[in-house]
Design an enzyme around this catalytic site. Structure first.
Site, PDB file in Angstrom:
ATOM      1  N   CYS A   1       8.941   0.883   9.057  1.00  0.00           N
ATOM      2  CA  CYS A   1       8.910   1.721   7.868  1.00  0.00           C
ATOM      3  C   CYS A   1      10.252   2.405   7.687  1.00  0.00           C
ATOM      4  CB  CYS A   1       7.746   2.699   7.949  1.00  0.00           C
ATOM      5  SG  CYS A   1       7.801   3.711   9.414  1.00  0.00           S
TER       6      CYS A   1
ATOM      7  N   ILE B   1       0.850  -1.189   0.000  1.00  0.00           N
ATOM      8  CA  ILE B   1       0.000   0.000   0.000  1.00  0.00           C
ATOM      9  C   ILE B   1       0.893   1.249   0.000  1.00  0.00           C
ATOM     10  CG2 ILE B   1      -1.861   1.197   1.221  1.00  0.00           C
ATOM     11  CD1 ILE B   1      -2.525  -1.698   0.224  1.00  0.00           C
TER      12      ILE B   1
ATOM     13  N   ASN C   1       4.118  -7.279  12.529  1.00  0.00           N
ATOM     14  CA  ASN C   1       3.816  -6.623  11.277  1.00  0.00           C
ATOM     15  C   ASN C   1       4.100  -7.620  10.152  1.00  0.00           C
ATOM     16  OD1 ASN C   1       3.317  -4.528   9.375  1.00  0.00           O
ATOM     17  ND2 ASN C   1       4.021  -3.045  10.895  1.00  0.00           N
TER      18      ASN C   1
HETATM   19  C1  LIG Z   1      -3.418  -4.111   3.491  1.00  0.00           C
HETATM   20  C2  LIG Z   1      -2.646  -3.989   4.774  1.00  0.00           C
HETATM   21  C3  LIG Z   1      -2.300  -2.730   5.253  1.00  0.00           C
HETATM   22  C4  LIG Z   1      -1.586  -2.588   6.433  1.00  0.00           C
HETATM   23  N1  LIG Z   1      -1.261  -1.348   6.903  1.00  0.00           N
HETATM   24  C5  LIG Z   1      -0.606  -1.226   8.092  1.00  0.00           C
HETATM   25  C6  LIG Z   1      -0.334   0.064   8.641  1.00  0.00           C
HETATM   26  O1  LIG Z   1      -0.689   1.095   8.084  1.00  0.00           O
HETATM   27  N2  LIG Z   1       0.354   0.140   9.817  1.00  0.00           N
HETATM   28  C7  LIG Z   1       0.756  -0.988  10.497  1.00  0.00           C
HETATM   29  O2  LIG Z   1       1.374  -0.876  11.561  1.00  0.00           O
HETATM   30  N3  LIG Z   1       0.480  -2.216  10.004  1.00  0.00           N
HETATM   31  C8  LIG Z   1      -0.184  -2.355   8.826  1.00  0.00           C
HETATM   32  N4  LIG Z   1      -0.475  -3.616   8.344  1.00  0.00           N
HETATM   33  C9  LIG Z   1      -0.053  -4.799   9.106  1.00  0.00           C
HETATM   34  C10 LIG Z   1      -1.214  -5.386   9.921  1.00  0.00           C
HETATM   35  O3  LIG Z   1      -1.665  -4.466  10.879  1.00  0.00           O
HETATM   36  C11 LIG Z   1      -0.784  -6.678  10.622  1.00  0.00           C
HETATM   37  O4  LIG Z   1       0.294  -6.412  11.489  1.00  0.00           O
HETATM   38  C12 LIG Z   1      -0.347  -7.763   9.652  1.00  0.00           C
HETATM   39  O5  LIG Z   1      -1.147  -7.737   8.506  1.00  0.00           O
HETATM   40  C13 LIG Z   1      -0.379  -9.163  10.244  1.00  0.00           C
HETATM   41  O6  LIG Z   1      -1.669  -9.534  10.640  1.00  0.00           O
HETATM   42  P1  LIG Z   1      -2.673 -10.397   9.688  1.00  0.00           P
HETATM   43  O7  LIG Z   1      -1.897 -11.558   9.178  1.00  0.00           O
HETATM   44  O8  LIG Z   1      -3.797 -10.775  10.578  1.00  0.00           O
HETATM   45  O9  LIG Z   1      -3.098  -9.483   8.599  1.00  0.00           O
HETATM   46  C14 LIG Z   1      -1.194  -3.748   7.151  1.00  0.00           C
HETATM   47  C15 LIG Z   1      -1.550  -5.015   6.669  1.00  0.00           C
HETATM   48  C16 LIG Z   1      -2.281  -5.147   5.495  1.00  0.00           C
HETATM   49  C17 LIG Z   1      -2.641  -6.525   5.017  1.00  0.00           C
END
Ligand SMILES: Cc1cc2nc3c(=O)[nH]c(=O)nc-3n(C[C@H](O)[C@H](O)[C@H](O)COP(=O)(O)O)c2cc1C
Ligand SMILES: Cc1cc2nc3c(=O)[nH]c(=O)nc-3n(C[C@H](O)[C@H](O)[C@H](O)COP(=O)(O)OP(=O)(O)OC[C@H]3O[C@@H](n4cnc5c(N)ncnc54)[C@H](O)[C@@H]3O)c2cc1C
Ligand SMILES: Cc1cc2nc3c(=O)[nH]c(=O)nc-3n(C[C@H](O)[C@H](O)[C@H](O)COP(=O)(O)OP(=O)(O)OC[C@H]3O[C@@H](n4cnc5c(N)ncnc54)[C@H](O)[C@@H]3O)c2cc1C
Ligand SMILES: Cc1cc2nc3c(=O)[nH]c(=O)nc-3n(C[C@H](O)[C@H](O)[C@H](O)COP(=O)(O)O)c2cc1C
Ligand code: FES
Ligand code: FES
Lengths: 317, 257, 317, 257
Positions: free
Chosen positions: A143, A84, A205
């Site tokens: 980041c 993203i 993350n």
């Molecule tokens: C589309 C998308 C956007 C994300 N944007 C952020 C973000 O802006 N900030 C952040 O700390 N983590 C972001 N993440 C990470 C998620 O918060 C999470 O840590 C990660 O996806 C693992 O969890 P999951 O497997 O349940 O998705 C994003 C993840 C996805 C899939």
């Protein structure tokens, strides 16, 4: 009849799902993962936001960000890659346009944010600190750091310490440091963030990955690489949460591939005090509520009256 | 009336090697979509591979029945094509914006390339007999729903790349000829486009000097379908927009190709 | 008729699949991943071993190892965790009991090995160096270092340098260093191994993960954590191979979730000179051959006459 | 005659809530298994979740037909239970060792707990009328294949935990009584065991002072099924052994519990 109702109510009363993250009390441990739940309102058609343990919004920066060129998403086996590029509307637009809606709900609002420099982190945190009805801050340190040739903040212990400490100084809100899993020693990074003053840690993350289209010979993502999330990464996430839980004293918020209540309970057993639902929202927009209810059912069936019995309840002997 | 519902497969009819018609019975009341809107369809399974839902524009959708025309393109649609009667899918929608309807003095031209017809079918129907429909495909068996389209169209133009039916050319060639022959009506035409990128770009070339207005339905990989993940960005003159929420339909001049 | 046969034969002749790893020439890039193909003979019922680019056998240590308590295997979404615990018959039993069988085939034999100490690595390498019909050594550095409180060798650049250099000194066989993905900076580890004298690098080994049984509240693996392999990790593996390819000059052998020819070609496009098939063998015992034939078909269909056209052929502009 | 072959589902018969009988038609010639051997069965799909094959002992297996009795336990068997006629599975085997046949003067006792009967069924058949069969389950509908077993057995003893059929006790109680009543034959008895761990341990307790020989079919999670991954280790007095290759059948005294 009235007796049955009473019994049922006391049954509910006897089941305590609340947990505390620093000085923040959550009525239950089910949070949303930043970036997967928009600014909350996107899911309000599906989910009663009042029922959530906490709402964590998409990561904000000082100014709005455009984000990366498409394609930004590609599916992988039991997972997905996203690039993203931290697109967001910026902290001020958030406060003006999104917060008033969120404020109406009875769920703590946790704002995820990031910066290109330590100074930017500080500035965003300062701005957020003064706003009413923000209940906590989650700093995304996965980041790129402009001052260190765009190396990821959260992969260097010293930089992690400095950035967390800097933010700690400018906010008295509960501060969650969100760790990057792309490191050799997650326990070390956790310790560093704890020492720098974080009230809690969240992990994981996404893991950096890529996919290639063999016909065009190009990366499938516009920005070449992206972050892997979803069930595929759950085993890694669980292991990291466990390692961190054994290392620090502050609470840990677990996430990474949580799709159902079973998964959530696994995370709690290895030590997560709360859990966040990410990619699962895309598969099932009711995932957060389904998971909450699944945890309740599990507790009822196993006669667990306080969710704290689950936290760190892993047996290893 | 929830925007997240389950539907049972009533029929999963093979139309030809690459295309199926899926007829679904919603299990709960649904909201009826406008032409241009779409559904995110999941396989309703516990397995995590494939993981994400897939976007499809219904040919028609009522509380009793949803019809989806789909092309078997990759893993997801292949699995879908093997699902039998009685299987239950989980569906999100209707999602996205809709094709703006033409004003009374507009002359609507519907231009579909290949499976793009799936998105334009319900619009064509709604425009009953008002629209000139231009429909191109690679070969005969990829031209679908012809009887219905003939009915809906003021006039139907057909092309295939192999000439197996209709004219042997790109549909854009026919469109160009049409526009040339009626150039005095340019400011009345309103184009609706859905199809492969090369077709869209060719049409952009054709219309850009003629001040013809056109709406295009865009395609991008999607995860959430509701504007939450910011995954389905398309570049526009006003920055990135989300196909699932601000689209899928955009004025063509907004898109940065 | 005879003309057609000639054409076909020249078609084959014109298609060059051979690649070189240091001074080792492989007739095609399809290798087996250590630990997933036993000592070769287990799969000889299914696979014509002569057709393989190389056979990499299960990791050997100086003395036989018992391995870990069960359960040693658990399935995860699109992947599996293993905690075999490096069980093996020891280098001498291998030479005596397994090598005579393998020797009969027309495929280079690459021996994967490891040690608890740098001294043990040296000793194993020395023993293997003197044996006929071993064509290369692959050193697994994703294992615990007894001399540094069991920290993984391959997660510390300095230790990695020392252990690779030590082995380099005692063998003139082609030496492949197999990198651990559980690191912050895979490119750095690659550079270190190159500097220490490795002729090639292979990656990735498994990512550390875990799974929990919520009924018993125990880890699903007897040893608690294990290594994640299979399609789930492919995006991470591809990204790492790409980073390493851009960093070093020595050849890279790519692996991690390769299930079919498509996957293999993705790895070659990001820079892998050869690829290894691991977990896929369990799903389809013919995987190696299916992948080899799939690559041939892809080359034929895309009029690629030399596989080197694919290696590093990723387009990023 | 390959040990890796495909087979088409001829029937996937629901026996009760938790058990199905799968009847397969091999698509190529196969090697016939001995009692105790097993197959690794894959869903024959392109999806990677679930990923691994699952081990099953056939009730019977010939070039024309393979019969698998299975209990729906987790995700893999649940998916299997939803597969329809005509689906094609991919199969590895026969794998592992077999139950050693009893000598002429042996008296074979077959002791099955629950789905353990799947592994012991073909042995019972081969021992035609020689074996005393002890078969226990939790309740009536978990006792399967009763007619056949009655036919194969010299005598059939049945128990359920809820007493819904046979005696209300553990099957080990019946076994114990049997052994007590015939203790003069102890050195003639040869036991074949397959069932849940508590049952196996209870039997070990019963026989250990009586010098009765017993073979047990062990279960472990498997990946390769052919001794290559070293994943299916079971602890024995001679170190770890692989259930898929050195087993699944072991002399009971070898196992370290
Ligand atoms: C589309 C998308 C956007 C994300 N944007 C952020 C973000 O802006 N900030 C952040 O700390 N983590 C972001 N993440 C990470 C998620 O918060 C999470 O840590 C990660 O996806 C693992 O969890 P999951 O497997 O349940 O998705 C994003 C993840 C996805 C899939
Ligand atoms: C608004 C909209 C409406 C659509 N309506 C229809 C329709 O009515 N009928 C029809 O046949 N097709 C329609 N499509 C296209 C359809 O969504 C894709 O063909 C389908 O997702 C491919 O899935 P797959 O699993 O078969 O392919 P995959 O194997 O996943 O990939 C094949 C290709 O499909 C694309 N794709 C994969 N996943 C997605 C995703 N989540 N979103 C968008 N594209 C994806 C990728 O670009 C990829 O190159 C529509 C697309 C959009 C955006
Ligand atoms: C030699 C042998 C023969 C067998 N024969 C039969 C039979 O004829 N009929 C029958 O119903 N069952 C048989 N089983 C048991 C059967 O293999 C498991 O019930 C099945 O693998 C469970 O798969 P699942 O996906 O439903 O369960 P999962 O959801 O994967 O897990 C449920 C449980 O099954 C076990 N399991 C999962 N994967 C495997 C695996 N690859 N190998 C072994 N166990 C696993 C796990 O311990 C887990 O606790 C046999 C097992 C072995 C080892
Ligand atoms: C069961 C199992 C055993 C393994 N044993 C070894 C080993 O002994 N030495 C080694 O270097 N890698 C070992 N590996 C790692 C593989 O060689 C490979 O690097 C990894 O599995 C990733 O590839 P894959 O996803 O294709 O399996 C093992 C992997 C598995 C699954
Ligand atoms: S698909 Fe998530 S924003 Fe469009
Ligand atoms: S399952 Fe691989 S060794 Fe037994």
């Amino acid at each position: 009849m009235s007796e049955r109702v009473t019994l049922y109510a006391s049954d509910i009363l006897l089941m305590n799902l609340s947990v505390t993250i620093g000085k923040l009390k959550l009525k239950n441990p089910v949070m949303t993962a930043s970036g997967t739940f928009g600014y909350g309102e996107e899911y309000s058609d599906f989910v009663d936001l009042n029922r959530l343990g906490a709402i964590v919004v998409k990561g904000l920066s000082l100014l709005p960000r455009e984000g990366n060129p498409p394609p930004r998403i590609v599916e992988t086996p039991a997972g997905m890659l996203n690039s993203i590029g931290l697109q967001n509307i910026g902290v001020e637009n958030f406060i003006r346009e999104k917060l008033p809606f969120l404020r109406k709900f009875d769920a703590p609002i946790i704002v995820n944010f990031f910066g290109d420099t330590i100074g930017e982190y500080e500035e965003v945190a300062r701005k957020l600190n003064d706003v009413d009805s923000i209940h906590g801050l989650e700093m995304n340190i996965s980041c790129p750091n402009k001052e260190a040739s765009w190396k990821i903040f959260g992969t260097d212990p010293e930089v992690t310490f400095r950035v967390v400490q800097a933010v700690r100084k400018v906010t008295d809100l509960p501060l969650i440091a969100k760790l990057s899993p792309n490191v050799t020693d997650i326990a070390q990074m956790a310790r560093v963030a704890e020492d720098a003053g974080a009230d809690a840690l969240s992990l994981i993350n996404t893991l950096t990955g890529m996919a290639v289209d063999i016909k065009t010979r190009r990366p499938k993502l516009g920005k070449f690489t992206g972050g892997l999330s979803g069930p595929a990464i759950k085993p890694i996430a669980l292991r990291m949460v466990w390692e961190v839980y054994k290392t620090v004293r502050i609470p840990v918020i677990g996430m990474g591939g949580i799709m159902n209540a079973n998964d959530a309970i696994e995370f709690m057993l290895v030590g997560a005090r709360a859990i966040a639902v990410g990619t699962a929202n895309f598969i099932n927009p009711l995932a957060t509520i389904d998971i909450l209810e699944g945890i309740e059912t599990f507790m009822r069936e196993n006669k667990i009256t306080d969710i704290k019995e689950l936290i760190g309840g892993l047996k290893c002997h | 009336m929830s925007k997240y519902f389950r539907a049972r497969i009533k029929e999963n009819r093979k139309l030809n090697k690459d295309h199926n018609l899926l007829i679904l019975t919603p299990l709960t009341p649904i909201k009826e979509p406008e032409p241009g809107q779409f559904y995110m369809i999941g396989m309703g399974r516990e397995e995590y591979d494939p993981l994400l839902k897939r976007p499809f524009s219904p040919l028609s959708s009522s509380p009793e029945s949803i019809q989806i025309l789909y092309r078997i393109r990759g893993r997801g649609t292949l699995i879908m094509s093997n699902m039998g009667e009685g299987s239950v899918l989980d569906i999100l929608g209707p999602l996205g914006n809709a094709y703006p309807m033409p004003a009374r003095n507009h002359i609507p031209l519907v231009i579909a390339g290949g499976i793009g017809i799936a998105s334009l079918f319900s619009l064509s129907k709604k425009l009953s007999k008002r629209a000139y429909i231009f429909y191109g495909a690679r070969k005969r068996n990829e031209l679908l729903l012809m009887d219905e389209l003939k009915n809906f169209a003021k006039e139907l133009f057909i092309s295939t790349n192999d000439g197996s039916v209709g004219e042997k050319c790109d549909i854009t060639d026919i469109l160009k000829r049409f526009l040339n022959s009626q150039s005095y009506l340019s400011d009345k035409f309103l184009l609706y486009l859905c199809g492969p990128k090369p077709m869209l770009k060719a049409i952009l070339e054709i219309i850009k000097d003629r001040k013809i207005n056109a709406y295009v339905s865009m395609e991008e990989n999607m995860a959430c379908g509701i504007g939450a993940c910011l995954g389905c960005a398309v570049k526009t003159v006003k920055g990135y927009k989300m196909v699932c929420k601000e689209g899928p339909v955009f004025p063509i001049e907004e898109i940065v190709w």
